[in-house]
Design an enzyme around this catalytic site. Structure first.
Site, PDB file in Angstrom:
ATOM      1  N   ASP A  16       0.838  -1.191   0.000  1.00  0.00           N
ATOM      2  CA  ASP A  16       0.000   0.000   0.000  1.00  0.00           C
ATOM      3  C   ASP A  16       0.878   1.248   0.000  1.00  0.00           C
ATOM      4  O   ASP A  16       1.937   1.282   0.628  1.00  0.00           O
ATOM      5  CB  ASP A  16      -0.896  -0.024   1.241  1.00  0.00           C
ATOM      6  CG  ASP A  16      -1.934   1.074   1.244  1.00  0.00           C
ATOM      7  OD1 ASP A  16      -2.655   1.199   0.238  1.00  0.00           O
ATOM      8  OD2 ASP A  16      -2.023   1.796   2.255  1.00  0.00           O
ATOM      9  N   GLU A  33       1.682   0.056  -4.975  1.00  0.00           N
ATOM     10  CA  GLU A  33       0.677   1.029  -5.401  1.00  0.00           C
ATOM     11  C   GLU A  33       1.356   2.376  -5.633  1.00  0.00           C
ATOM     12  O   GLU A  33       1.961   2.944  -4.724  1.00  0.00           O
ATOM     13  CB  GLU A  33      -0.408   1.179  -4.339  1.00  0.00           C
ATOM     14  CG  GLU A  33      -1.464   2.215  -4.701  1.00  0.00           C
ATOM     15  CD  GLU A  33      -2.345   2.599  -3.532  1.00  0.00           C
ATOM     16  OE1 GLU A  33      -3.480   3.059  -3.780  1.00  0.00           O
ATOM     17  OE2 GLU A  33      -1.901   2.464  -2.371  1.00  0.00           O
TER      18      GLU A  33
END
Length: 500
Positions: free
Chosen positions: A220, A249
């Protein structure tokens, strides 16, 4: 540790990813969220529970609204995913946390009790592998929950070694939090002990989950971690298990980042397509954005980009395109036909709707009567094509915007003469008829190309075809080698040629 320079596991390029938000996918054992609350779950201050057929409610309490999804429910629904044809399951966090999204982790080594147990997780991994699929798990290493014991200790004791796990601005009340949120204090990876605890140590978080059999990680907010740390994460994972992948990400252009990991969940191409749909980019601008990918990144980096149709952070596609429903097939087609790995957010294959968070995180609709059958047919066909056509998985790309500016068109091809496809999208309200010369050696005369969706056939003549694209039409033209069976660019020559 030496940085690795290899291209990483190639199986990622053959994947169709299915993203699951565990709390909203399925409840195992025929139970309900109310049954689970009766067992003592969802009883913290601020927790609320809702039945599966209800919708998430925006507001301050949205992160503590629970529907009861768990790991057992995912395991029970694996036959559905097998039938759909996906082969890589991506789970968002399921670790101990006070919220339903669980990106604010309290314990990275513990499954949140409402989601199940470590045994439930291992059973899920085993079942996924038995189905011929793989699993990657989402992990937020940039920050933890303010309820994490390490952070609590750091705040209580100014002499604690954990104080330097975080960046305090004015001890103990002010510290660096992710995007300023005090509930998610950022970790200080300038501290080698933090690196050891979460990444490189023998008992690190990454090593723990690799021992449980996961096939990799999705990091993330990788852009907040930075490229050097992402390289270290990738190198560490590759040292432990060379067949595991690291995906990060990254909200911006993936160049540079793609060299630091095996795959990039990028919003770049998706944003370009949406900007075009909204009228902020014209066809020329969209062509330029696509060229940024195919013209500036090495092939193996292109193939590792995650082409996301939606996610838990964005409105669902049917809702997003409510004012442009005629462009739905264009958007879906680009996600599957353009270089990269298509990523399907749970329910998108059935046309689920939902606006911004939390409406995009509604419980999965399992009754076929609730499905958009046109959407399901479209996804079924694209997933099938992705499985069948090697050029869609690992082929190079030839953009054709310099010869048909009204259309989005490109060729995907491998080194084999028979493995190519011509993707054609007319994203305009007008029909387009164009003579298109194809700069590709294997579109020989008299060969017929057939659209994988409509069955329409087009004949090649001297390297060119005449395309007639209806308004908003999407097509994938595939060579029908039966139309000229005696012709081949790769005939085997077993006898020597003698010149007399």
């Amino acid at each position: 540790m030496q940085h690795t320079t290899g291209h990483g596991p190639q199986w990622l390029h053959n994947a169709v990813i299915y993203q699951i938000f565990p709390e909203r996918f399925a409840i195992g054992g025929g139970r309900t969220v109310h049954d689970k609350r009766g067992d003592g779950f969802y009883t913290a201050e601020g927790d609320t529970v809702s039945s599966w057929d209800e919708l998430p409610q925006p507001g301050w309490g949205q992160n503590q609204q629970f529907f009861g999804g768990d790991l057992a429910g995912i395991r029970e629904r694996l036959p559905y995913l097998q039938e759909l044809g996906v082969n890589l399951i991506y789970l968002t966090p399921f670790y101990a946390s006070p919220t339903n999204h669980r990106y604010d982790t309290v314990d990275y080594f513990t499954v949140d009790p409402a989601s199940g147990s470590l045994e439930d997780f291992c059973l899920l991994v085993e079942a996924i592998h038995a189905c011929g699929m793989r699993i990657i798990i989402d992990i937020a290493l940039n920050h933890v929950s303010d309820r994490h014991p390490v952070f609590q200790e750091a705040c209580r004791n100014p002499e604690s070694r954990y104080r330097d796990f975080f960046s305090f601005l004015s001890y103990p009340d002010r510290y660096v939090g992710w995007y300023g949120y005090p509930s998610m204090p950022e970790l200080n990876f300038a501290n080698p002990e933090v690196v050891d605890t979460f990444i490189t140590g023998e008992e690190s978080v990454l090593r723990f989950w690799l021992r449980q059999g996961v096939d990799g990680f999705r990091l993330d907010t990788a852009n907040d971690l930075g490229m050097p740390l992402m390289r270290l994460i990738r190198d560490t994972v590759r040292e432990i298990n060379p067949d595991a992948v690291v995906i990060g990400e990254v909200s911006q252009y993936p160049g540079g980042w793609a060299a630091a990991m095996d795959g990039v969940q990028t919003y770049y191409m998706r944003s370009a397509v949406l900007s075009f749909i909204r009228g902020n980019l014209d066809v020329t601008g969209l062509h330029a954005a696509l060229s940024d990918i195919t013209g500036r990144l090495p092939l193996h980096q292109q193939l590792g980009l995650l082409n996301q149709i939606g996610s838990h952070d964005s409105p669902r596609l049917r809702t997003l395109l409510a004012d442009h429903p005629h462009l739905y097939s264009f958007f879906v087609g680009m996600m599957f036909a353009f270089p990269g790995v298509p990523m399907v957010y749970y329910g998108e294959e059935n046309g689920m709707q939902g606006g911004p968070d939390p409406l995009n995180r509604a419980p999965m609709r399992w009754e076929p009567s609730d499905w958009d059958q046109d959407a399901r047919s479209l996804f079924d066909r694209w997933i099938q094509l992705r499985q069948e056509r090697r050029e869609l998985r690992c082929g190079r790309t030839i953009l054709l915007h310099d010869r048909c500016r009204e259309l989005i068109a490109f060729i995907r091809h491998t080194e084999h003469p028979d493995e190519y496809a011509l993707a054609v999208f007319n994203p305009t309200s007008a029909p387009v008829r164009v003579q298109l010369m194809l700069p590709f050696a294997h579109t020989h005369s008299q060969l017929m190309l057939e659209d994988a969706f409509s069955g329409t056939r087009v004949e090649c003549r001297a390297g060119g075809i005449t395309l007639e694209a209806a308004p908003y039409q999407s097509a994938l033209l595939l060579p029908d080698m039966r139309t000229k069976p005696d012709y081949s660019f790769s005939k085997p020559w077993h006898a020597e040629l003698t010149v007399q």
